[in-house]
Motif scaffolding. Structure first.
Motif: not given
Length: 455
Positions: A161-186
């Motif tokens: 679904g839009v909320k339970a699938g697309v929004e929730r999982i993409t939001k989690t994935m994007m936050m994890f992506l941003l954290v990963l990038m900071v760690v890798l960049a440092v």
């Protein structure tokens, strides 16, 4: 229907996930390396504001005003008797074409997560890593299996679904992506010898631009700024239809473009210091990701861990785009066919898998098919059709629809864009959007053919 996001953050992160893809984290670093580092980045940022922002606002506005995907948005808003709704077929074809090759390339990312995590690439030099990548391309079963995994993951998220699938999982994935990038960049910036790479990336040297010719660099920056945002095929319009009227669209588009740009710039902070630390040219081109960087990780302390995390972040970037485009296609066929969403997704996964097979097999079984000349393959043809045709021409359709008196019109566009609170769309840009920006988009379109046939 499960329409709408539960939060504004969800809309921004999912829209950013659609825009953030391999253009940010693969193409941006190597094209920046090719064209001189920081001086290219400055030109790119200027064109991002001049080209990307107004067209993204236009696409969001069409989606939010119509409350429909590209399948019916023009039908809902166009003046009676006009034919703007014919573009629905171009938008659907563009989304499908994008999925036909993006699923295969996203599969490569997941394959590299596995290969780096398992240690199969440990200790290999550039020839060894190149051989491993070549073995992947030449194996039709392995290529198909990883492509199928991406189709299943993308379709499975949408199935929830839009909320339970697309929004929730993409939001989690994007936050994890941003954290990963900071760690890798440092980690990259702290490598001994990485400072030279940072200087190359962050200190403008306009003499480097002259090595390639200023016009070539400007076209490269225009093209990168234009294509990185996935505008023109309705993939962002569908998310515009999911949000309310509380916020003006210019500010929302600025947030999405800001996140997209931050990811691209952070990818450079990961790659350039690492290349400098280990004596690797940042202008290595497309091989930078699949051959050069794994070699860098092999020479780095805890390289297996950092390499695995890097390709995990790459996989998230690619999958976020697959999910967004899948959702757009689902909504288009949902509106056209009026069938159950889950039935459409089940059939859609099968159709996307079958249509993606030519790309996966284009490196092996179908390798004799070289559609754009010697050395090219199915992926090159599909990428050219999307990047050099559907995206610029689709963006032109959205732009002219919003500013032309023969379309939805400037007054309706401005009213929708400025509904809510936040940043207003600059009304003084009307002449620019009517005359200059369409000309720039056409120049990008023509240059794509010129580069293909005359360079």
């Amino acid at each position: 229907m499960d329409r709408g996001f539960s939060t504004r953050l969800g809309f921004i992160l999912v829209s950013a996930g659609c825009a953030i893809g391999l253009g940010n984290v693969w193409r941006f670093p190597f094209i920046t390396g090719m064209y001189g580092g920081a001086s290219f980045v400055l030109i790119y940022l200027v064109f991002l504001a001049l080209l990307g922002l107004p067209i993204m606002v236009a696409e969001f506005a069409v989606g939010r005003a119509s409350l429909h995907s590209a399948a019916l948005s023009f039908d809902a808003l166009e003046p009676k008797g006009t034919k703007w709704h014919w573009y629905k077929y171009g938008a659907i074809a563009g989304n499908m074409l994008l999925m036909m090759f993006y699923t295969t390339v996203a599969g490569w990312m997941f394959y590299y997560v596995y290969k780096m995590g398992s240690g199969d690439l440990a200790g290999l030099d550039a020839d060894g890593i190149g051989g491993a990548f070549g073995a992947l391309l030449s194996d039709p079963l392995t290529m198909t299996a990883w492509m199928a995994l991406v189709v299943i993951l993308g379709g499975g998220v949408c199935y929830l679904g839009v909320k339970a699938g697309v929004e929730r999982i993409t939001k989690t994935m994007m936050m994890f992506l941003l954290v990963l990038m900071v760690v890798l960049a440092v980690n990259s910036m702290l490598l001994p010898g990485g400072g030279e790479g940072l200087r190359y990336y962050l200190y403008p040297d306009f003499n480097r631009l002259l090595e390639h010719g200023l016009s070539e660099v400007i076209f490269a920056a225009m093209g990168q700024a234009f294509f990185t945002l996935s505008i023109g095929i309705g993939a962002l319009a569908i998310f515009g239809s999911y949000i309310g009227k509380k916020k003006r669209l210019t500010g929302e588009a600025a947030w999405v473009i800001g996140l997209d740009t931050a990811v691209a710039l952070m990818a450079g902070l990961i790659i350039f210091p690492a290349c400098a630390a280990y004596g690797v040219s940042p202008a290595a081109g497309p091989n930078l990701l699949f051959i050069t960087l794994p070699q860098v990780f092999n020479n780095m302390p805890l390289g297996q861990l950092w390499g695995t995390l890097f390709f995990l972040f790459m996989s998230f970037a690619a999958l976020s785009t697959v999910i967004a485009v899948f959702e757009n296609l689902i909504c288009c066929f949902l509106e056209l066919l009026r069938k159950d969403r889950k039935i459409i997704i089940r059939w859609g996964m099968l159709v996307v898998f079958l249509l993606s097979l030519p790309c996966a097999l284009g490196f092996n079984v179908l390798s004799d098919f070289q559609p754009l000349g010697p050395g090219t393959c199915v992926l090159d043809l599909e990428d050219f059709l999307v990047s050099n045709n559907v995206l610029p021409l689709g963006s032109l359709v959205y732009l002219l629809f919003c500013v032309s008196r023969y379309g939805w019109g400037w007054d309706n566009f401005i009213k929708e864009a400025d509904t809510g609170h936040g940043m207003k769309f600059p009304a003084w840009t009307r002449a620019y959007l009517n005359y200059v920006l369409p000309a720039l988009v056409l120049i990008i379109f023509i240059n794509g053919y010129y580069a293909l046939f005359f360079k």
